[in-house]
Scaffold this motif. Structure first.
Motif, PDB file in Angstrom:
ATOM      1  N   UNK A   1     -15.695 -63.033  -5.743  1.00  0.00           N
ATOM      2  CA  UNK A   1     -14.739 -62.509  -6.698  1.00  0.00           C
ATOM      3  C   UNK A   1     -13.880 -63.643  -7.232  1.00  0.00           C
ATOM      4  N   UNK A   2     -13.452 -63.545  -8.492  1.00  0.00           N
ATOM      5  CA  UNK A   2     -12.595 -64.565  -9.064  1.00  0.00           C
ATOM      6  C   UNK A   2     -11.246 -64.593  -8.370  1.00  0.00           C
ATOM      7  N   UNK A   3     -10.890 -63.505  -7.688  1.00  0.00           N
ATOM      8  CA  UNK A   3      -9.616 -63.439  -6.988  1.00  0.00           C
ATOM      9  C   UNK A   3      -9.661 -64.163  -5.660  1.00  0.00           C
ATOM     10  N   UNK A   4     -10.862 -64.465  -5.183  1.00  0.00           N
ATOM     11  CA  UNK A   4     -11.006 -65.115  -3.889  1.00  0.00           C
ATOM     12  C   UNK A   4     -10.886 -66.619  -4.046  1.00  0.00           C
ATOM     13  N   UNK A   5     -10.217 -67.262  -3.086  1.00  0.00           N
ATOM     14  CA  UNK A   5     -10.092 -68.712  -3.088  1.00  0.00           C
ATOM     15  C   UNK A   5     -10.935 -69.312  -1.975  1.00  0.00           C
ATOM     16  N   UNK A   6     -12.011 -68.659  -1.667  1.00  0.00           N
ATOM     17  CA  UNK A   6     -12.887 -69.121  -0.604  1.00  0.00           C
ATOM     18  C   UNK A   6     -13.630 -70.369  -1.049  1.00  0.00           C
ATOM     19  N   UNK A   7     -14.054 -71.216  -0.095  1.00  0.00           N
ATOM     20  CA  UNK A   7     -14.859 -72.384  -0.459  1.00  0.00           C
ATOM     21  C   UNK A   7     -16.100 -71.974  -1.237  1.00  0.00           C
ATOM     22  N   UNK A   8     -16.541 -72.836  -2.156  1.00  0.00           N
ATOM     23  CA  UNK A   8     -17.674 -72.522  -3.017  1.00  0.00           C
ATOM     24  C   UNK A   8     -18.912 -72.202  -2.197  1.00  0.00           C
ATOM     25  N   UNK A   9     -19.068 -72.848  -1.027  1.00  0.00           N
ATOM     26  CA  UNK A   9     -20.279 -72.648  -0.243  1.00  0.00           C
ATOM     27  C   UNK A   9     -20.476 -71.197   0.165  1.00  0.00           C
ATOM     28  N   UNK A  10     -19.402 -70.416   0.208  1.00  0.00           N
ATOM     29  CA  UNK A  10     -19.521 -69.021   0.621  1.00  0.00           C
ATOM     30  C   UNK A  10     -20.051 -68.123  -0.492  1.00  0.00           C
ATOM     31  N   UNK A  11     -20.081 -68.630  -1.733  1.00  0.00           N
ATOM     32  CA  UNK A  11     -20.464 -67.778  -2.856  1.00  0.00           C
ATOM     33  C   UNK A  11     -21.962 -67.507  -2.900  1.00  0.00           C
ATOM     34  N   UNK A  12     -22.762 -68.306  -2.212  1.00  0.00           N
ATOM     35  CA  UNK A  12     -24.212 -68.152  -2.283  1.00  0.00           C
ATOM     36  C   UNK A  12     -24.800 -67.509  -1.041  1.00  0.00           C
ATOM     37  N   UNK A  13     -23.983 -66.831  -0.285  1.00  0.00           N
ATOM     38  CA  UNK A  13     -24.472 -66.227   0.947  1.00  0.00           C
ATOM     39  C   UNK A  13     -25.522 -65.162   0.663  1.00  0.00           C
ATOM     40  N   UNK A  14     -26.516 -65.119   1.501  1.00  0.00           N
ATOM     41  CA  UNK A  14     -27.478 -64.035   1.452  1.00  0.00           C
ATOM     42  C   UNK A  14     -27.831 -63.651   2.876  1.00  0.00           C
ATOM     43  N   UNK A  15     -28.233 -62.417   3.054  1.00  0.00           N
ATOM     44  CA  UNK A  15     -28.626 -61.970   4.378  1.00  0.00           C
ATOM     45  C   UNK A  15     -30.024 -62.477   4.699  1.00  0.00           C
ATOM     46  N   UNK A  16     -30.218 -62.857   5.934  1.00  0.00           N
ATOM     47  CA  UNK A  16     -31.531 -63.265   6.410  1.00  0.00           C
ATOM     48  C   UNK A  16     -31.810 -62.568   7.734  1.00  0.00           C
ATOM     49  N   UNK A  17     -33.060 -62.560   8.111  1.00  0.00           N
ATOM     50  CA  UNK A  17     -33.421 -61.970   9.396  1.00  0.00           C
ATOM     51  C   UNK A  17     -32.867 -62.831  10.518  1.00  0.00           C
ATOM     52  N   UNK A  18     -32.201 -62.186  11.464  1.00  0.00           N
ATOM     53  CA  UNK A  18     -31.620 -62.913  12.584  1.00  0.00           C
ATOM     54  C   UNK A  18     -32.259 -62.420  13.881  1.00  0.00           C
ATOM     55  N   UNK A  19     -32.746 -63.368  14.662  1.00  0.00           N
ATOM     56  CA  UNK A  19     -33.314 -63.045  15.960  1.00  0.00           C
ATOM     57  C   UNK A  19     -32.355 -63.552  17.034  1.00  0.00           C
ATOM     58  N   UNK A  20     -31.864 -62.650  17.845  1.00  0.00           N
ATOM     59  CA  UNK A  20     -30.905 -63.023  18.884  1.00  0.00           C
ATOM     60  C   UNK A  20     -31.543 -62.952  20.255  1.00  0.00           C
ATOM     61  N   UNK A  21     -31.075 -63.819  21.141  1.00  0.00           N
ATOM     62  CA  UNK A  21     -31.442 -63.698  22.542  1.00  0.00           C
ATOM     63  C   UNK A  21     -30.738 -62.487  23.127  1.00  0.00           C
ATOM     64  N   UNK A  22     -31.381 -61.846  24.054  1.00  0.00           N
ATOM     65  CA  UNK A  22     -30.764 -60.730  24.772  1.00  0.00           C
ATOM     66  C   UNK A  22     -30.507 -61.199  26.200  1.00  0.00           C
ATOM     67  N   UNK A  23     -29.253 -61.112  26.624  1.00  0.00           N
ATOM     68  CA  UNK A  23     -28.890 -61.579  27.954  1.00  0.00           C
ATOM     69  C   UNK A  23     -28.336 -60.430  28.783  1.00  0.00           C
TER      70      UNK A  23
END
Length: 306
Positions: A277-299
């Protein structure tokens, strides 16, 4: 001859109803199927194929309503934005052959074959590429918010510029007491920063003192708790039980000291059409986020009651 006529009649009926689905002995159209739920959760971790549909990879939920396509690209404020549907990102059309076409304002047009897997689950097979997305249907009043948060905890942590410590309870003194701010970045969903700056510091003025990588692991027997390990570049390691209080607050139980730290999100990064959003002052790197498949260890470990 009677048998031949009977078979011909059955064939005509099947052909005529090729676009319909038999749900609980009731024939329904594809339009009724996709609009039959307020929200379709995009279960990104089950995605198959080697291609990508950008707007589906960015969305946590999509909705099909009266020809309009909606999406929730953020976890924060899900259930509130657009009365729960998210933002209007385009349009869609359903066809008699079981195809749905979507027109996304930024990403363009896509056609999908729709496979009905159960009463509340469908699979979208992209006609133009080798990728399939699995969607789970919910109505707004029975949406599984816990599943959304804990299945996508890495993305939730990234939706604020900083997490500021607002409370520390019990436990014994330890070096992590000096950590006042945390930031989780989208680089491979594994990077974090931390700061000793004074509590209340403006988020745009924070000096990030330390960097490192982090790991989120599943805990056997717990759907509403994760295990977070911070690996500082300097060699220090801090371990926590991580729980979500609400969409702006998390709790970190420090395993070694048994201190309960509460952090509040600062600087919400609202992703509109995949951009910040133009109202956000977040670092530019956060603007290109996309979801990806995440594989987690189960402990498996004994969780400390507190």
């Amino acid at each position: 001859m009677k048998s031949l006529k009977l078979l011909l009649g059955i064939f005509i009926i099947i052909t005529t109803l090729s676009s319909c689905v038999n749900r609980n002995d009731t024939i329904v159209s594809l339009e009724e199927v996709v609009s039959g739920y307020d929200l379709w959760y995009v279960d990104i971790h089950r995605t198959t194929g080697n291609a990508e549909i950008p707007y589906l990879s960015n969305a946590f939920t999509v909705s099909f309503l009266n020809g309009r396509l909606y999406a929730n690209n953020n976890i924060v404020d899900v259930g509130k934005t657009g009365n729960g549907l998210g933002i209007n990102v385009g349009s869609y059309r359903t066809f008699d052959d079981g195809v749905i076409e979507t027109s996304h304002r930024r990403d363009g047009d896509y056609g999908f074959d729709v496979a009905i897997l159960s009463n509340n689950e469908i699979r979208l097979d992209d006609i133009g590429s080798n990728v399939s997305y699995f969607l789970i249907g919910y109505n707004r009043n029975d949406f599984d918010y816990d599943k959304l948060f804990y299945d996508n905890i890495e993305f939730f942590l990234q939706e604020y510029v900083a997490w500021e410590r607002i409370d520390a309870k019990n436990g014994s003194p330890n070096p992590f007491d000096e950590e006042h701010f945390l930031q989780f970045t989208p680089e491979n969903n594994t990077s974090f920063l931390s700061s000793h700056d004074n509590l209340g510091t403006n988020i745009n003025s924070i000096n990030w003192d330390f960097t490192g990588s982090y790991i989120v692991e599943d805990l056997t027997g717990f759907d509403d708790l994760k295990f977070l390990t911070l690996n500082y570049d300097g060699g220090d390691i801090e371990k926590f039980e991580l729980s979500v209080i609400n969409d702006g607050t998390i709790e970190l139980f420090h395993v070694d000291s048994e201190t309960v730290y509460v952090f509040s999100g600062r600087g919400f990064i609202q992703l509109l059409k995949g951009k910040k959003s133009s109202a956000s002052k977040a670092p530019v790197r956060n603007s290109n986020r996309k979801r990806t498949k995440i594989k987690r260890n189960k402990i498996t470990r004994k969780v400390v009651s507190r």
